[in-house]
Design a protein around this motif. Structure first.
Motif, PDB file in Angstrom:
ATOM      1  N   ILE A  98     -11.032  -4.831  -3.071  1.00  0.00           N
ATOM      2  CA  ILE A  98     -10.409  -6.059  -3.054  1.00  0.00           C
ATOM      3  C   ILE A  98      -9.347  -6.263  -4.201  1.00  0.00           C
ATOM      4  O   ILE A  98      -8.432  -6.805  -3.916  1.00  0.00           O
ATOM      5  CB  ILE A  98     -11.546  -6.937  -3.435  1.00  0.00           C
ATOM      6  CG1 ILE A  98     -12.540  -7.270  -2.083  1.00  0.00           C
ATOM      7  CG2 ILE A  98     -11.006  -8.464  -3.727  1.00  0.00           C
ATOM      8  CD1 ILE A  98     -13.787  -7.932  -2.556  1.00  0.00           C
ATOM      9  N   PHE A  99      -9.457  -5.596  -5.260  1.00  0.00           N
ATOM     10  CA  PHE A  99      -8.692  -5.705  -6.471  1.00  0.00           C
ATOM     11  C   PHE A  99      -7.414  -4.838  -6.046  1.00  0.00           C
ATOM     12  O   PHE A  99      -6.199  -5.389  -6.294  1.00  0.00           O
ATOM     13  CB  PHE A  99      -9.181  -5.220  -7.658  1.00  0.00           C
ATOM     14  CG  PHE A  99      -9.961  -6.134  -8.570  1.00  0.00           C
ATOM     15  CD1 PHE A  99      -9.363  -7.386  -8.900  1.00  0.00           C
ATOM     16  CD2 PHE A  99     -11.321  -6.013  -8.943  1.00  0.00           C
ATOM     17  CE1 PHE A  99     -10.005  -8.258  -9.654  1.00  0.00           C
ATOM     18  CE2 PHE A  99     -12.035  -6.746  -9.409  1.00  0.00           C
ATOM     19  CZ  PHE A  99     -11.532  -8.085 -10.010  1.00  0.00           C
ATOM     20  N   TYR A 100      -7.739  -3.744  -5.080  1.00  0.00           N
ATOM     21  CA  TYR A 100      -6.626  -2.747  -4.879  1.00  0.00           C
ATOM     22  C   TYR A 100      -5.727  -3.536  -3.693  1.00  0.00           C
ATOM     23  O   TYR A 100      -4.478  -3.273  -3.925  1.00  0.00           O
ATOM     24  CB  TYR A 100      -7.317  -1.406  -4.363  1.00  0.00           C
ATOM     25  CG  TYR A 100      -6.151  -0.372  -4.015  1.00  0.00           C
ATOM     26  CD1 TYR A 100      -5.320  -0.073  -4.454  1.00  0.00           C
ATOM     27  CD2 TYR A 100      -6.346   0.024  -2.701  1.00  0.00           C
ATOM     28  CE1 TYR A 100      -4.305   0.844  -4.278  1.00  0.00           C
ATOM     29  CE2 TYR A 100      -5.479   0.862  -2.090  1.00  0.00           C
ATOM     30  CZ  TYR A 100      -4.209   1.064  -2.881  1.00  0.00           C
ATOM     31  OH  TYR A 100      -3.266   2.264  -2.388  1.00  0.00           O
ATOM     32  N   VAL A 149       0.692  -8.042  -4.046  1.00  0.00           N
ATOM     33  CA  VAL A 149       1.743  -8.475  -5.048  1.00  0.00           C
ATOM     34  C   VAL A 149       2.850  -7.685  -5.011  1.00  0.00           C
ATOM     35  O   VAL A 149       3.991  -8.103  -5.121  1.00  0.00           O
ATOM     36  CB  VAL A 149       1.209  -8.922  -6.308  1.00  0.00           C
ATOM     37  CG1 VAL A 149       2.220  -9.111  -7.523  1.00  0.00           C
ATOM     38  CG2 VAL A 149       0.103  -9.962  -6.337  1.00  0.00           C
ATOM     39  N   VAL A 150       2.287  -6.273  -5.245  1.00  0.00           N
ATOM     40  CA  VAL A 150       3.734  -5.226  -5.205  1.00  0.00           C
ATOM     41  C   VAL A 150       4.662  -5.557  -4.043  1.00  0.00           C
ATOM     42  O   VAL A 150       5.776  -5.309  -4.059  1.00  0.00           O
ATOM     43  CB  VAL A 150       3.098  -3.899  -5.285  1.00  0.00           C
ATOM     44  CG1 VAL A 150       4.312  -2.863  -5.100  1.00  0.00           C
ATOM     45  CG2 VAL A 150       2.509  -3.535  -6.758  1.00  0.00           C
ATOM     46  N   GLY A 151       3.789  -5.405  -2.734  1.00  0.00           N
ATOM     47  CA  GLY A 151       4.560  -5.733  -1.374  1.00  0.00           C
ATOM     48  C   GLY A 151       5.402  -6.650  -1.354  1.00  0.00           C
ATOM     49  O   GLY A 151       6.556  -7.100  -0.870  1.00  0.00           O
ATOM     50  N   PHE A 152       4.849  -7.999  -1.888  1.00  0.00           N
ATOM     51  CA  PHE A 152       5.565  -9.322  -1.986  1.00  0.00           C
ATOM     52  C   PHE A 152       6.966  -9.031  -2.613  1.00  0.00           C
ATOM     53  O   PHE A 152       7.967  -9.563  -2.187  1.00  0.00           O
ATOM     54  CB  PHE A 152       4.765 -10.417  -2.640  1.00  0.00           C
ATOM     55  CG  PHE A 152       5.323 -11.728  -2.741  1.00  0.00           C
ATOM     56  CD1 PHE A 152       5.482 -12.644  -1.678  1.00  0.00           C
ATOM     57  CD2 PHE A 152       6.277 -12.127  -3.891  1.00  0.00           C
ATOM     58  CE1 PHE A 152       5.980 -13.740  -1.766  1.00  0.00           C
ATOM     59  CE2 PHE A 152       6.533 -13.678  -4.027  1.00  0.00           C
ATOM     60  CZ  PHE A 152       6.663 -14.133  -3.051  1.00  0.00           C
ATOM     61  N   LEU A 197       0.868  -1.125  -0.044  1.00  0.00           N
ATOM     62  CA  LEU A 197      -0.027  -0.063  -0.123  1.00  0.00           C
ATOM     63  C   LEU A 197       0.574   1.413  -0.001  1.00  0.00           C
ATOM     64  O   LEU A 197       0.608   2.263  -0.712  1.00  0.00           O
ATOM     65  CB  LEU A 197      -0.872  -0.108   1.151  1.00  0.00           C
ATOM     66  CG  LEU A 197      -2.031  -1.263   1.181  1.00  0.00           C
ATOM     67  CD1 LEU A 197      -2.959  -1.262   2.564  1.00  0.00           C
ATOM     68  CD2 LEU A 197      -3.247  -0.746   0.047  1.00  0.00           C
ATOM     69  N   SER A 198       2.022   1.156   0.651  1.00  0.00           N
ATOM     70  CA  SER A 198       2.598   2.395   0.665  1.00  0.00           C
ATOM     71  C   SER A 198       3.818   2.498  -0.703  1.00  0.00           C
ATOM     72  O   SER A 198       3.946   3.299  -1.229  1.00  0.00           O
ATOM     73  CB  SER A 198       3.745   2.480   2.174  1.00  0.00           C
ATOM     74  OG  SER A 198       4.597   1.164   1.813  1.00  0.00           O
ATOM     75  N   ARG A 199       3.914   1.246  -1.062  1.00  0.00           N
ATOM     76  CA  ARG A 199       4.819   1.183  -2.163  1.00  0.00           C
ATOM     77  C   ARG A 199       4.104   1.527  -3.567  1.00  0.00           C
ATOM     78  O   ARG A 199       4.870   1.828  -4.633  1.00  0.00           O
ATOM     79  CB  ARG A 199       5.412  -0.299  -2.285  1.00  0.00           C
ATOM     80  CG  ARG A 199       6.164  -0.591  -3.534  1.00  0.00           C
ATOM     81  CD  ARG A 199       7.692   0.313  -3.443  1.00  0.00           C
ATOM     82  NE  ARG A 199       8.513  -0.268  -4.729  1.00  0.00           N
ATOM     83  CZ  ARG A 199       9.458   0.301  -4.850  1.00  0.00           C
ATOM     84  NH1 ARG A 199      10.012   1.191  -4.214  1.00  0.00           N
ATOM     85  NH2 ARG A 199      10.412  -0.120  -6.012  1.00  0.00           N
TER      86      ARG A 199
END
Length: 490
Positions: free
Chosen positions: A355-357, A363-366, A213-215
């Motif tokens: 939900i999509f967000y 995925v971005v955080g992973f 969320l921050s990324r």
């Protein structure tokens, strides 16, 4: 008449089963084709030989594609169920949407749960062991020998996992009923094992989603054109062009024998060209794209993140005062009987967006975490082993996404099928701690992100302003000295 009614009901049931099976097959076929194109885009082309390894790679590719399609289905299933419920409420008597019923939705949830278990415990381990196998010593080499070795490894892995689950269950629940259920493979082992995997997936989402969320602000900032504040793009492009020409001359002057320096200069030249392309894109962008799109997207991301945190905070309050707010609480009225949101269709649309967000952010955080940084796939340069690892990771995240959305109170949709049979969903302290940790960690990540971003922008703007001031101060004495020299010479 009773016989005719019974035959008619049987025919209607048969036609509904055929229709639902056809719809499920078409949906999965679309997801499979899309997944195949995604994987082949990143798969290393050098792996495409015409020998035994090529057959193994193709089988592993098919299994990975199947797993990625199941992951996409698990992600899309919750939004599809929510929008289907609202459509059935809005058009209850419409003939053309009668196929969209509770039986279809329930069947899709059961299939998603079944295929998730199949991919996680059978297909992906088989693909990995099959890719790494060479056949037992003393046997004739070939596909059969590699399949035999893979099956033996799968059996040993299954015995190991079942033994761990048996010991863990015996330590946690030592009563007679639990001990008797330990011998029930289908009704106890698999649901319990999948419950543990889902809990690990939710914990991984708890770690990845706040970071993502921050990324997301940084990622969107790289994709969009930022406003030009106290920046001279023409001057930056001129400087970067001079640097590119200097590197090109140095590269042309080096002999081919100095291989290390040549590779280093080529990499540096590639980085300079990439930076030049970004600067030219910023320069050629229209004024509305620079000054409107970027701020609007940033504000939209901030609003979505704030709504997510606010919903989690409201869910924490509901958990403290209402037992039905638990994810494993009372069952809802069913598909098409009542709206899942207090705001009707608008609230359902907001839930789907969130939900999509959350999935994109997870995925971005992973991939932003240091431990999983090496998992990032590269176009036309990703090995099959890394593709299998990515597919397993995305499957775990996507399977845990519906559970996380229900646990955090993002949606009130009661999970159907085996997705809602997890033991830990009925533990009040686990659910409450999960909500508190998500809200606290997300808030801390956002505060740290925005404070660091504001500091960087302030330092950047201050540095540019000081640089322009010093440049103007240096130019003025030079001009004055030039004028006095001309007067002296005259």
């Amino acid at each position: 008449m009773e016989g005719q009614d019974e035959v008619s009901a049987r025919e209607q049931h048969f036609h509904s089963q055929v229709r639902e099976s056809t719809i499920c097959f078409l949906l999965f076929a679309i997801l499979y084709v899309v997944s195949y194109f995604i994987i082949t885009r990143y798969k290393r082309k050098s792996d495409e030989q015409e020998d035994e390894d090529a057959i193994v790679n193709r089988i592993s590719l098919s299994l990975s594609t199947f797993t990625l399609a199941v992951s996409a289905g698990a992600v899309l299933l919750l939004p599809f169920s929510i929008i289907s419920n609202e459509i059935l409420l809005s058009f209850p008597q419409n003939y053309y949407i009668q196929w969209l019923n509770g039986s279809l939705i329930h069947g899709l949830w059961n299939l998603a749960s079944l295929f998730s278990n199949l991919c996680l415990f059978v297909l992906m381990p088989f693909a990995f062991f099959f890719l790494e196998s060479e056949g037992f010593a003393g046997l004739k080499k070939g596909i059969r020998a590699r399949i035999l070795e893979t099956l033996v490894m799968l059996i040993l892995l299954a015995l190991l996992i079942l033994g761990i689950v048996w010991v863990a269950s015996a330590l946690i629940d030592n009563d007679a009923a639990s001990m008797e259920s330990l011998y029930d493979l289908w009704e106890f082992y698999l649901p319990y094992l999948y419950s543990c995997i889902s809990l690990m997936g939710c914990l991984l989402l708890l770690l990845c989603t706040p970071v993502g969320l921050s990324r997301m602000f940084t990622v969107m900032g790289q994709l969009l054109v930022k406003p030009t504040i106290l920046e001279d793009l023409d001057e930056q492009i001129y400087i970067i062009t001079l640097e590119e020409e200097a590197l090109q001359r140095r590269l042309n002057g080096l002999s081919s024998s100095v291989e290390y320096n040549v590779m280093e200069l080529e990499q540096e030249l590639e980085n300079v060209k990439t930076l030049k392309t970004k600067l030219e894109r910023r320069k050629n962008a229209s004024a509305w794209e620079r000054n409107l799109v970027y701020p609007a997207v940033m504000v939209l991301l901030l609003i979505e993140t704030s709504i997510s945190v606010l919903l989690v905070a409201c869910n924490i309050l509901c958990l403290l005062v209402d037992e039905t707010a638990m994810p494993k609480g009372t069952r809802g009225p069913g598909i098409g009987n009542a709206s899942l949101s207090a705001f009707g269709f608008v609230g359902a649309a907001l839930e789907i967006i969130l939900i999509f967000y959350l999935m994109v952010s997870s995925v971005v955080g992973f991939y932003s975490l240091r431990f999983f940084g090496n998992f990032i796939p590269k176009k036309d340069d990703t090995t099959m082993t890394k593709i299998i690892g990515n597919c397993v990771s995305i499957l775990v995240l996507s399977s845990a996404l519906p559970v996380m959305s229900r646990t955090l109170g993002i949606t009130r949709f009661d999970l159907l099928g085996d997705f809602g049979r997890f033991n830990w969903l009925g533990n009040f302290y686990i659910v409450l701690s999960y909500n508190l940790l998500f809200a606290i960690v997300t808030t801390l990540c956002l505060v740290r992100k925005f404070t660091s971003a504001v500091r960087e922008e302030l330092f950047k703007a201050l540095g540019v302003a000081i640089g322009h001031t010093l440049e103007a101060g240096c130019m003025k004495p030079t001009a004055e000295m030039g004028g006095s020299t001309l007067r002296l010479s005259a």
